[in-house]
Design an enzyme around this catalytic site. Structure first.
Site, PDB file in Angstrom:
ATOM      1  N   TYR A  84       0.759  -0.918   0.106  1.00 52.65           N
ATOM      2  CA  TYR A  84       0.079   0.051  -0.097  1.00 52.65           C
ATOM      3  C   TYR A  84       0.844   1.291  -0.066  1.00 52.65           C
ATOM      4  O   TYR A  84       2.186   1.170  -0.009  1.00 52.65           O
ATOM      5  CB  TYR A  84      -0.735   0.083   1.290  1.00 52.65           C
ATOM      6  CG  TYR A  84      -0.342   0.266   2.477  1.00 52.65           C
ATOM      7  CD1 TYR A  84       0.492  -0.606   3.228  1.00 52.65           C
ATOM      8  CD2 TYR A  84      -0.668   1.629   3.260  1.00 52.65           C
ATOM      9  CE1 TYR A  84       0.963  -0.406   4.361  1.00 52.65           C
ATOM     10  CE2 TYR A  84      -0.074   1.727   4.307  1.00 52.65           C
ATOM     11  CZ  TYR A  84       0.753   0.943   5.111  1.00 52.65           C
ATOM     12  OH  TYR A  84       1.248   1.270   6.198  1.00 52.65           O
ATOM     13  N   ARG A 144       8.406   4.179  -4.581  1.00 51.47           N
ATOM     14  CA  ARG A 144       8.525   3.054  -3.362  1.00 51.47           C
ATOM     15  C   ARG A 144       7.236   1.925  -3.721  1.00 51.47           C
ATOM     16  O   ARG A 144       7.638   0.823  -3.401  1.00 51.47           O
ATOM     17  CB  ARG A 144       8.299   3.683  -2.239  1.00 51.47           C
ATOM     18  CG  ARG A 144       8.175   2.590  -1.035  1.00 51.47           C
ATOM     19  CD  ARG A 144       7.969   3.240   0.321  1.00 51.47           C
ATOM     20  NE  ARG A 144       6.834   3.848   0.390  1.00 51.47           N
ATOM     21  CZ  ARG A 144       6.612   4.871   1.477  1.00 51.47           C
ATOM     22  NH1 ARG A 144       7.335   5.013   2.545  1.00 51.47           N
ATOM     23  NH2 ARG A 144       5.269   5.222   1.806  1.00 51.47           N
ATOM     24  N   ARG A 185      -7.544 -20.923  -1.779  1.00 50.85           N
ATOM     25  CA  ARG A 185      -6.561 -20.266  -0.832  1.00 50.85           C
ATOM     26  C   ARG A 185      -5.258 -21.455  -0.957  1.00 50.85           C
ATOM     27  O   ARG A 185      -5.401 -22.551  -0.308  1.00 50.85           O
ATOM     28  CB  ARG A 185      -7.111 -20.221   0.649  1.00 50.85           C
ATOM     29  CG  ARG A 185      -6.159 -19.852   1.662  1.00 50.85           C
ATOM     30  CD  ARG A 185      -6.535 -20.010   3.064  1.00 50.85           C
ATOM     31  NE  ARG A 185      -5.636 -19.632   3.904  1.00 50.85           N
ATOM     32  CZ  ARG A 185      -4.702 -20.352   4.864  1.00 50.85           C
ATOM     33  NH1 ARG A 185      -4.601 -21.600   4.386  1.00 50.85           N
ATOM     34  NH2 ARG A 185      -3.886 -19.687   5.547  1.00 50.85           N
ATOM     35  N   LYS A 193       6.380  -2.224   2.013  1.00 52.60           N
ATOM     36  CA  LYS A 193       5.219  -1.496   2.592  1.00 52.60           C
ATOM     37  C   LYS A 193       4.142  -2.346   2.429  1.00 52.60           C
ATOM     38  O   LYS A 193       3.230  -2.151   1.668  1.00 52.60           O
ATOM     39  CB  LYS A 193       4.920  -0.241   1.879  1.00 52.60           C
ATOM     40  CG  LYS A 193       3.844   0.992   2.921  1.00 52.60           C
ATOM     41  CD  LYS A 193       4.107   2.265   2.453  1.00 52.60           C
ATOM     42  CE  LYS A 193       2.824   3.166   3.155  1.00 52.60           C
ATOM     43  NZ  LYS A 193       2.958   3.228   4.392  1.00 52.60           N
ATOM     44  N   GLU A 224      11.543   2.818  14.480  1.00 50.85           N
ATOM     45  CA  GLU A 224      10.831   3.699  13.928  1.00 50.85           C
ATOM     46  C   GLU A 224       9.442   3.838  14.653  1.00 50.85           C
ATOM     47  O   GLU A 224       9.241   3.031  15.555  1.00 50.85           O
ATOM     48  CB  GLU A 224      10.595   3.416  12.476  1.00 50.85           C
ATOM     49  CG  GLU A 224       9.891   2.248  12.195  1.00 50.85           C
ATOM     50  CD  GLU A 224       9.640   1.765  10.729  1.00 50.85           C
ATOM     51  OE1 GLU A 224       9.717   2.930   9.670  1.00 50.85           O
ATOM     52  OE2 GLU A 224       9.635   0.753  10.467  1.00 50.85           O
ATOM     53  N   LEU A 230      11.137   1.089   7.562  1.00 50.84           N
ATOM     54  CA  LEU A 230      10.452   1.635   6.145  1.00 50.84           C
ATOM     55  C   LEU A 230      11.132   2.950   5.614  1.00 50.84           C
ATOM     56  O   LEU A 230      11.324   3.805   6.432  1.00 50.84           O
ATOM     57  CB  LEU A 230       8.627   1.801   6.190  1.00 50.84           C
ATOM     58  CG  LEU A 230       8.270   2.205   4.859  1.00 50.84           C
ATOM     59  CD1 LEU A 230       8.176   0.928   4.005  1.00 50.84           C
ATOM     60  CD2 LEU A 230       6.866   3.040   5.032  1.00 50.84           C
TER      61      LEU A 230
HETATM   62  N1  PMP Z   1       7.479   3.871   8.862  1.00 46.24           N
HETATM   63  C1  PMP Z   1       6.264   3.090   9.104  1.00 46.24           C
HETATM   64  C2  PMP Z   1       6.268   1.845   9.780  1.00 46.24           C
HETATM   65  C3  PMP Z   1       5.324   3.591   8.406  1.00 46.24           C
HETATM   66  O1  PMP Z   1       4.067   2.927   8.292  1.00 46.24           O
HETATM   67  C4  PMP Z   1       5.287   4.817   7.719  1.00 46.24           C
HETATM   68  C5  PMP Z   1       3.996   5.523   6.981  1.00 46.24           C
HETATM   69  N2  PMP Z   1       3.164   4.665   6.513  1.00 46.24           N
HETATM   70  C6  PMP Z   1       6.325   5.698   7.704  1.00 46.24           C
HETATM   71  C7  PMP Z   1       7.494   4.950   8.241  1.00 46.24           C
HETATM   72  C8  PMP Z   1       6.408   7.029   7.148  1.00 46.24           C
HETATM   73  O2  PMP Z   1       6.482   6.766   5.590  1.00 46.24           O
HETATM   74  P1  PMP Z   1       5.860   7.761   4.883  1.00 46.24           P
HETATM   75  O3  PMP Z   1       6.664   9.093   4.912  1.00 46.24           O
HETATM   76  O4  PMP Z   1       6.419   7.418   3.386  1.00 46.24           O
HETATM   77  O5  PMP Z   1       4.461   8.151   5.014  1.00 46.24           O
END
Ligand code: PMP
Length: 293
Positions: A35, A54, A103, A150, A182, A207
């Protein structure tokens, strides 16, 4: 958040009740889906190229058959903005490996991805949280090893946010082997006592945030290091904040029971908020005068 009347599903613009997805969809059965969330300001997507790049990488890592064309994804985002009359908010896009009426762990090679998107209208810039900052708690990072992709496999993050809510906080910073990885849905940053901005280096552990990269490209003369830091270093920092497309540059003024700095958003965080809002095309004096203080 107000969901727009029109959603996009597999080539069609539909009202939400009209949109139907098979219960055999692998996004539903296996979280076999990726996503993106893209910020919209003044009726335009911000950092769209980064999100598309991405997305392409995530699709490639999961080796989806026949992934959607990126230029069509961009056009669809623009069309959803128009159809839903969206000025400020975000667009959620999900691409799953699709459904084939059964499945199996290994999907047939020929599945057709399901592409779904919808808009959410909300204030991105002038929120109480952006003005005053938020409280975060630390939690164990219990996620899988490929956080660079992601995916919609977000159970660890929903549990972390739930734990934060129960503790009276608004976010959770995840910790692995003594180091902050994070935030639950954002990248984590601190400003050290020596005025150095620190955020963790890109690897499979986090991420690669598009907002993170966008902020880095606008740091100017600020001292900046990409490295991991401990929760204790964050608690002893002058300032802390997080970055994401859905909350932009978010001051973090308390971590667990420790107030960071004087417990209000600091000058470096404010300068980064300002630069970011300006880059989005906002008249900061008019919509976020607090960021100028
Ligand atoms: N880390 C994680 C685990 C996230 O879910 C997100 C946002 N979805 C981010 C960092 C930030 O990414 P972005 O700046 O691309 O929204």
């Amino acid at each position: 958040m107000a969901v727009g009347d029109f959603v996009f599903l597999d080539g069609a613009y539909l009202t939400a009740p009209e949109a139907r997805i098979s219960p055999f969809d692998r996004g539903f059965l296996f979280a076999d889906a990726v996503y993106e969330v893209t910020a919209v300001y003044d009726g335009k997507c911000f950092d769209m190229d980064g999100h598309l790049t991405r997305l392409k990488r995530s699709l490639g890592e999961l080796a989806f058959d026949a992934p959607p064309a990126l230029d069509q994804i961009a056009e669809m985002h623009a069309e959803l903005i128009v159809r839903n009359n969206l000025t400020e908010g975000q667009i959620y896009l999900q691409v799953s490996r699709g459904a084939y009426g059964d499945r199996d762990f290994v999907a047939p090679a020929s599945t057709v991805p399901t592409v779904f998107a919808f808009t959410q209208a909300k204030q991105l810039i002038d929120t109480a949280a952006s003005r005053n900052g938020i409280r975060a708690i630390t939690v164990d990072d219990i996620r899988w090893g490929r956080r660079d992709i992601k995916t919609t496999q977000l159970l660890a993050q929903t549990l972390a946010k739930q734990t934060a809510k129960q503790a009276g906080a608004q976010d959770a910073w995840m910790v692995e082997e003594g180091l902050v990885t994070e935030g639950a849905s954002a990248n984590a940053w601190i400003v050290t006592q020596d005025d150095v901005l620190v955020t963790r280096q890109i690897s499979n552990s986090i991420l690669s945030g598009i907002t993170r990269a966008s902020v880095i490209s606008r740091l100017g003369n600020l001292h900046f290091e990409e490295r991991a830091f401990t929760p204790d270093e964050a608690k002893a920092a002058k300032e802390a904040f997080s970055t994401s497309a859905s909350a932009l540059v978010m001051p973090v003024v308390q971590l667990d029971d420790t107030q960071i700095g004087d417990g209000t958003p600091g000058p470096v965080t404010r300068s980064i908020q300002r630069a970011y809002y300006e880059a989005m095309g906002a008249n900061v004096q008019a919509v976020a005068p607090w960021a100028l203080a």
